[in-house]
Scaffold this active site. Structure first.
Site, PDB file in Angstrom:
ATOM      1  CE  LYS A  26      -3.942  -0.086   2.745  1.00 51.37           C
ATOM      2  NZ  LYS A  26      -4.844   0.146   3.546  1.00 51.37           N
TER       3      LYS A  26
HETATM    4  C1  E4P Z   1      -7.769  -0.437   4.557  1.00 52.59           C
HETATM    5  O1  E4P Z   1      -7.191  -0.123   3.410  1.00 52.59           O
HETATM    6  C2  E4P Z   1      -8.126   1.462   4.894  1.00 52.59           C
HETATM    7  O2  E4P Z   1      -7.586   1.749   4.937  1.00 52.59           O
HETATM    8  C3  E4P Z   1      -9.664   1.296   6.157  1.00 52.59           C
HETATM    9  O3  E4P Z   1     -10.395   0.923   5.360  1.00 52.59           O
HETATM   10  C4  E4P Z   1      -9.263   2.227   6.665  1.00 52.59           C
HETATM   11  O4  E4P Z   1     -11.144   2.678   6.924  1.00 52.59           O
HETATM   12  P1  E4P Z   1     -11.388   3.951   8.077  1.00 52.59           P
HETATM   13  O5  E4P Z   1     -11.973   5.445   7.393  1.00 52.59           O
HETATM   14  O6  E4P Z   1     -12.474   3.901   8.954  1.00 52.59           O
HETATM   15  O7  E4P Z   1     -10.136   4.279   9.072  1.00 52.59           O
END
Ligand code: E4P
Length: 286
Positions: free
Chosen positions: A111
């Site tokens: 990522k």
């Molecule tokens: C996943 O890849 C993301 O980091 C995650 O869904 C973020 O979620 P949030 O906005 O609830 O922190």
């Protein structure tokens, strides 16, 4: 249950939780992690609470152990591992972390944030066969830039539009997902949409309607889905958006990625928060 076409990933940082979800659903297609979720991992919290703060090397080692435990539990959507970055991190630094993290498990997706630096790191990665997931995406222009920056990929790249965080600022997060899907229907299919920041069952069911290729979902929402006996959206299903509609933009996916407007306040804030949560587990600022 009717298994949805959308692949279901667990949005978390605790292998035990992944096991529980797998038991509940009978399958888990993949997992996404991020620095905030890793900081919440029970073992890391214990270490930090006992005053045993970590060096950045320790933190990497702990992260590696966590994803190595999760890796065999999930299906072919893999495990997304996020590089640590702040406003000063260079593309080369991100890429070096990405290369190391990619070697941890056979099913890793790296990522990178949806910034110019993150997209440069992604460009380098796909050329070396490192699978990528571009995170903190809040706009169609950002998704178009991801498409253009990952053209050389041999395996599908992921883009993660963050639904809940757009809802939080009064915009319709699901509209961004809908708009990206529509835009990519004119493309070559090398980028898959991974709906992220899913906060409710309605979000999840609407992902099924929009046929997002993947959705990453917190255990709590998956438990809710299970407790209602895995409902699927029927013809009557209507998504009630909590925010202001976001209009579709006609964008040419063949443009160089640098020509898209990739600035977004929530991307900047998201990086700051991930960096702060990461630093809070360290003995010295990174
Ligand atoms: C996943 O890849 C993301 O980091 C995650 O869904 C973020 O979620 P949030 O906005 O609830 O922190």
């Amino acid at each position: 249950m009717t298994r949805p076409e959308t692949k279901i990933l667990v949005d978390g940082g605790d292998p035990q939780e992944t096991r529980q979800v797998k038991e509940l659903l009978g399958f888990v297609d993949g997992q996404t992690t991020n620095p905030s979720l890793i900081a919440k991992n029970p073992h890391i919290r214990e270490l930090v609470a006992s005053g045993h703060k970590l060096s950045s090397r320790d933190e990497m080692d702990e992260y590696k152990k966590i994803v190595q435990t999760i890796s065999p539990l999930v299906g072919d959507a893999g495990v997304s591992i996020e590089v640590f970055s702040d406003e000063k991190t260079t593309p080369q630094e991100m890429f070096s972390q990405g290369q190391e993290m990619f070697s941890w498990i056979p099913n890793a997706y790296i990522k990178y944030p949806c910034t110019a630096e993150g997209l440069r790191a992604a460009e380098m990665s796909v050329k070396q066969g490192v699978r990528v997931n571009i995170t903190l995406c809040f706009s169609q222009q950002q998704a178009a830039a991801v498409y253009a920056a990952t053209k050389d990929t041999k395996e599908p790249a992921y883009v993660s539009p963050f639904v809940g965080r757009l809802d939080d600022i009064g915009q319709s997060g699901m509209d961004v997902v809908k708009n990206i899907k529509r835009m990519f229907s004119k493309g070559d299919g090398h980028v898959l949409v991974l709906a992220a920041s899913i906060r409710s069952l309605e979000h999840l069911l609407y992902c099924f309607v929009l046929q997002t290729e993947l959705a990453t979902v917190p255990a709590q929402v998956l438990e809710q889905w299970a407790s209602k006996n895995f409902p699927m959206p029927d013809k009557q299903f209507k998504y009630k958006s909590p925010g202001k509609p976001i209009p579709y933009e006609d964008l040419d996916l063949e443009r160089p990625w640098e020509t898209f407007d990739i600035q977004h306040e929530l991307t900047r804030k998201g990086i700051e928060k991930f960096a702060a949560d990461y630093r809070a587990t360290l003995s010295r600022p990174a």
